[in-house]
Design a protein around this motif. Structure first.
Motif, PDB file in Angstrom:
ATOM      1  N   VAL A  50      47.933  24.704  36.337  1.00 53.83           N
ATOM      2  CA  VAL A  50      47.548  26.107  36.190  1.00 53.83           C
ATOM      3  C   VAL A  50      46.030  26.212  36.088  1.00 53.83           C
ATOM      4  CG1 VAL A  50      47.552  28.077  34.604  1.00 53.83           C
ATOM      5  CG2 VAL A  50      49.698  26.976  35.200  1.00 53.83           C
ATOM      6  N   SER A  51      45.407  25.345  35.285  1.00 47.05           N
ATOM      7  CA  SER A  51      43.947  25.432  35.126  1.00 47.05           C
ATOM      8  C   SER A  51      43.276  25.232  36.476  1.00 47.05           C
ATOM      9  CB  SER A  51      43.393  24.389  34.161  1.00 47.05           C
ATOM     10  OG  SER A  51      44.351  24.016  33.246  1.00 47.05           O
ATOM     11  N   HIS A  52      43.767  24.240  37.221  1.00 48.72           N
ATOM     12  CA  HIS A  52      43.175  23.975  38.529  1.00 48.72           C
ATOM     13  C   HIS A  52      43.360  25.184  39.456  1.00 48.72           C
ATOM     14  CE1 HIS A  52      42.063  21.886  42.173  1.00 48.72           C
ATOM     15  NE2 HIS A  52      43.171  22.367  42.717  1.00 48.72           N
ATOM     16  N   GLU A  53      44.580  25.713  39.469  1.00 45.82           N
ATOM     17  CA  GLU A  53      44.893  26.820  40.379  1.00 45.82           C
ATOM     18  C   GLU A  53      44.104  28.086  40.032  1.00 45.82           C
ATOM     19  OE1 GLU A  53      46.815  26.742  43.070  1.00 45.82           O
ATOM     20  OE2 GLU A  53      47.409  24.656  42.799  1.00 45.82           O
ATOM     21  N   LEU A  54      43.861  28.289  38.732  1.00 48.50           N
ATOM     22  CA  LEU A  54      43.098  29.472  38.331  1.00 48.50           C
ATOM     23  C   LEU A  54      41.619  29.308  38.648  1.00 48.50           C
ATOM     24  CD1 LEU A  54      44.652  30.382  34.850  1.00 48.50           C
ATOM     25  CD2 LEU A  54      44.921  31.647  36.975  1.00 48.50           C
ATOM     26  N   LYS A  55      41.140  28.077  38.504  1.00 48.91           N
ATOM     27  CA  LYS A  55      39.705  27.849  38.716  1.00 48.91           C
ATOM     28  C   LYS A  55      39.329  28.001  40.182  1.00 48.91           C
ATOM     29  CE  LYS A  55      38.711  24.815  34.840  1.00 48.91           C
ATOM     30  NZ  LYS A  55      38.788  23.387  34.489  1.00 48.91           N
ATOM     31  N   THR A  56      40.257  27.637  41.085  1.00 48.00           N
ATOM     32  CA  THR A  56      39.912  27.681  42.511  1.00 48.00           C
ATOM     33  C   THR A  56      39.511  29.080  42.969  1.00 48.00           C
ATOM     34  OG1 THR A  56      41.461  25.870  42.764  1.00 48.00           O
ATOM     35  CG2 THR A  56      40.652  26.870  44.794  1.00 48.00           C
ATOM     36  N   PRO A  57      40.360  30.107  42.773  1.00 49.79           N
ATOM     37  CA  PRO A  57      39.928  31.442  43.242  1.00 49.79           C
ATOM     38  C   PRO A  57      38.733  31.994  42.471  1.00 49.79           C
ATOM     39  CG  PRO A  57      42.065  31.584  42.131  1.00 49.79           C
ATOM     40  CD  PRO A  57      41.734  30.141  42.245  1.00 49.79           C
ATOM     41  N   VAL A  58      38.635  31.672  41.188  1.00 48.75           N
ATOM     42  CA  VAL A  58      37.489  32.174  40.419  1.00 48.75           C
ATOM     43  C   VAL A  58      36.205  31.553  40.969  1.00 48.75           C
ATOM     44  CG1 VAL A  58      36.381  32.232  38.145  1.00 48.75           C
ATOM     45  CG2 VAL A  58      38.834  32.646  38.332  1.00 48.75           C
ATOM     46  N   GLY A  59      36.248  30.243  41.239  1.00 45.76           N
ATOM     47  CA  GLY A  59      35.078  29.554  41.813  1.00 45.76           C
ATOM     48  C   GLY A  59      34.700  30.170  43.154  1.00 45.76           C
ATOM     49  N   ALA A  60      35.724  30.426  43.976  1.00 51.50           N
ATOM     50  CA  ALA A  60      35.453  31.010  45.298  1.00 51.50           C
ATOM     51  C   ALA A  60      34.812  32.387  45.141  1.00 51.50           C
ATOM     52  CB  ALA A  60      36.747  31.116  46.093  1.00 51.50           C
ATOM     53  N   MET A  61      35.297  33.183  44.190  1.00 54.06           N
ATOM     54  CA  MET A  61      34.755  34.533  44.010  1.00 54.06           C
ATOM     55  C   MET A  61      33.299  34.483  43.542  1.00 54.06           C
ATOM     56  SD  MET A  61      38.099  36.374  42.445  1.00 54.06           S
ATOM     57  CE  MET A  61      37.624  38.055  42.316  1.00 54.06           C
ATOM     58  N   LEU A  62      32.998  33.516  42.684  1.00 54.03           N
ATOM     59  CA  LEU A  62      31.612  33.406  42.205  1.00 54.03           C
ATOM     60  C   LEU A  62      30.678  33.031  43.355  1.00 54.03           C
ATOM     61  CD1 LEU A  62      32.163  31.657  38.752  1.00 54.03           C
ATOM     62  CD2 LEU A  62      31.413  34.007  39.174  1.00 54.03           C
ATOM     63  N   LEU A  63      31.132  32.091  44.192  1.00 53.41           N
ATOM     64  CA  LEU A  63      30.315  31.704  45.354  1.00 53.41           C
ATOM     65  C   LEU A  63      30.114  32.884  46.290  1.00 53.41           C
ATOM     66  CD1 LEU A  63      31.661  28.162  46.310  1.00 53.41           C
ATOM     67  CD2 LEU A  63      29.381  28.759  45.448  1.00 53.41           C
ATOM     68  N   LEU A  64      31.201  33.633  46.499  1.00 55.86           N
ATOM     69  CA  LEU A  64      31.116  34.784  47.404  1.00 55.86           C
ATOM     70  C   LEU A  64      30.185  35.852  46.837  1.00 55.86           C
ATOM     71  CD1 LEU A  64      34.869  34.860  48.446  1.00 55.86           C
ATOM     72  CD2 LEU A  64      32.940  34.652  50.040  1.00 55.86           C
ATOM     73  N   ALA A  65      30.204  36.017  45.506  1.00 52.96           N
ATOM     74  CA  ALA A  65      29.320  37.014  44.886  1.00 52.96           C
ATOM     75  C   ALA A  65      27.864  36.623  45.133  1.00 52.96           C
ATOM     76  CB  ALA A  65      29.606  37.109  43.391  1.00 52.96           C
ATOM     77  N   GLU A  66      27.607  35.319  45.031  1.00 52.98           N
ATOM     78  CA  GLU A  66      26.254  34.821  45.297  1.00 52.98           C
ATOM     79  C   GLU A  66      25.868  35.086  46.750  1.00 52.98           C
ATOM     80  OE1 GLU A  66      24.985  30.527  44.681  1.00 52.98           O
ATOM     81  OE2 GLU A  66      25.876  31.078  42.735  1.00 52.98           O
ATOM     82  N   ALA A  67      26.830  34.800  47.639  1.00 50.04           N
ATOM     83  CA  ALA A  67      26.574  34.990  49.073  1.00 50.04           C
ATOM     84  C   ALA A  67      26.286  36.456  49.384  1.00 50.04           C
ATOM     85  CB  ALA A  67      27.764  34.492  49.881  1.00 50.04           C
ATOM     86  N   VAL A  68      26.995  37.358  48.713  1.00 48.50           N
ATOM     87  CA  VAL A  68      26.777  38.794  48.937  1.00 48.50           C
ATOM     88  C   VAL A  68      25.341  39.156  48.551  1.00 48.50           C
ATOM     89  CG1 VAL A  68      27.337  41.107  48.055  1.00 48.50           C
ATOM     90  CG2 VAL A  68      29.170  39.554  48.703  1.00 48.50           C
ATOM     91  N   GLN A  69      24.897  38.619  47.416  1.00 51.03           N
ATOM     92  CA  GLN A  69      23.522  38.914  46.970  1.00 51.03           C
ATOM     93  C   GLN A  69      22.495  38.419  47.982  1.00 51.03           C
ATOM     94  OE1 GLN A  69      23.474  37.136  43.109  1.00 51.03           O
ATOM     95  NE2 GLN A  69      24.369  38.937  42.118  1.00 51.03           N
ATOM     96  N   ASP A  70      22.747  37.179  48.494  1.00 49.64           N
ATOM     97  CA  ASP A  70      21.793  36.602  49.455  1.00 49.64           C
ATOM     98  C   ASP A  70      21.784  37.357  50.780  1.00 49.64           C
ATOM     99  OD1 ASP A  70      21.223  34.797  47.556  1.00 49.64           O
ATOM    100  OD2 ASP A  70      22.389  33.139  48.429  1.00 49.64           O
TER     101      ASP A  70
END
Ligand code: ADP
Length: 270
Positions: free
Chosen positions: A42-62
């Motif tokens: 569960v921890s792994h599965e939850l971290k994957t989409p959260v990590g992806a969203m954080l990266l995408l948020a960064e990409a949106v800013q850039d």
């Protein structure tokens, strides 16, 4: 291996006999192991989409001066968010099942209602993917159990059938009576599942193709939830599949003994 736990010891009787009370804790320890694995997954599965969203948020800013890129990143963030929502819902469903045992207070449940509600959950997805949903077979059958759980079980099977099928195909739900059992089958014309995978797909978080499951919003929990619900209703779920041609998942449940319903006869299987 057996894990034995000494609960109490009685002093030697005379100089020969020692009486000890021993408890077999094998099951308990296995349950603990399964729980630990589950939490790790569960921890792994939850971290994957959260990590992806954080990266995408960064990409949106850039990419703030490139509206097309911003739109693409935002769309992917939304997909990850949807998947996260589904994952959280399925984890809640699964943990609820642990204490919401239908044998504690079973109600008569109409199979027609269950099938109707399960199909409703996938109507929009099916329409978007031009997949035709049909249902047919015996009517008026009842089982004893928990309606909400049964809708989740059949709903997950229909959802998968739609998810793993190409556009323009058909997903058919059939109901039939076989002696004192009701069989609810969900048949698709999708990609099918290869033999070695068939045994494993009911395990928590197991996916044949993790990338495809993820892309389509899968969590890897759907079938383990179906299996759990089937078992707690005194039934079972099985699968028959031909790679490249399609799959049929069948849920078998004991009929409510007081209303046997009409036999479905031949040809009711759609
Ligand atoms: P998921 O959320 O990934 O769909 P499930 O537990 O519901 O998780 O299913 C486990 C795996 O079984 C899926 O990832 C998929 O590979 C396979 N599977 C389930 N249903 C079907 C189907 N109708 N056709 C083909 N493959 C399926």
């Amino acid at each position: 291996t057996q894990f034995l736990h000494v609960l109490a010891r009685v002093a030697p009787l005379g100089d020969r006999l020692v009486l000890a009370l021993v408890e077999d804790r094998t099951h308990e320890i296995r349950v603990d192991e399964v729980r630990r694995d589950f939490v790790a997954n569960v921890s792994h599965e939850l971290k994957t989409p959260v990590g992806a969203m954080l990266l995408l948020a960064e990409a949106v800013q850039d990419a703030s001066d490139d509206p097309e890129a911003v739109r693409r990143f935002a769309e992917r963030m939304q997909q990850e968010g949807d998947r996260l929502t589904r994952l959280v819902q399925e984890i809640i469903d699964l943990s609820r099942l642990q204490y919401d045992d239908p044998v504690d207070s079973p109600d008569p449940v109409e199979i027609d209602e269950v099938v109707g509600a399960a199909l409703d959950r996938s109507r929009v997805d099916a329409e978007n993917r031009k997949i035709r949903l049909t249902s047919g077979g015996a009517e008026g059958l009842q089982v004893l159990g928990n309606e909400k759980q049964l809708i989740i079980a059949v709903g997950n099977l229909v959802e998968n059938a739609v998810r793993y099928s190409p556009e323009g195909t058909r997903v058919a739900v059939g109901v039939r009576q076989r002696d004192d059992l009701v069989e609810i089958s969900v048949t698709d014309q999708g990609q099918g599942i290869a033999e070695p995978e068939l045994e494993r797909i009911f395990e928590r978080f197991y996916r044949v193709d993790p990338a495809r499951s993820r892309e389509t919003g899968g969590t890897g929990l759907g079938l383990s939830i179906v299996k759990h619900i089937a078992a707690s209703h005194g039934g079972e779920v099985s699968v028959w599949s031909v790679r490249g041609a399609g799959s049929t998942f069948t849920l078998r449940l004991p009929l409510h003994p007081y209303r046997p319903g009409r036999p479905s006869g031949n040809g009711s299987q759609v």
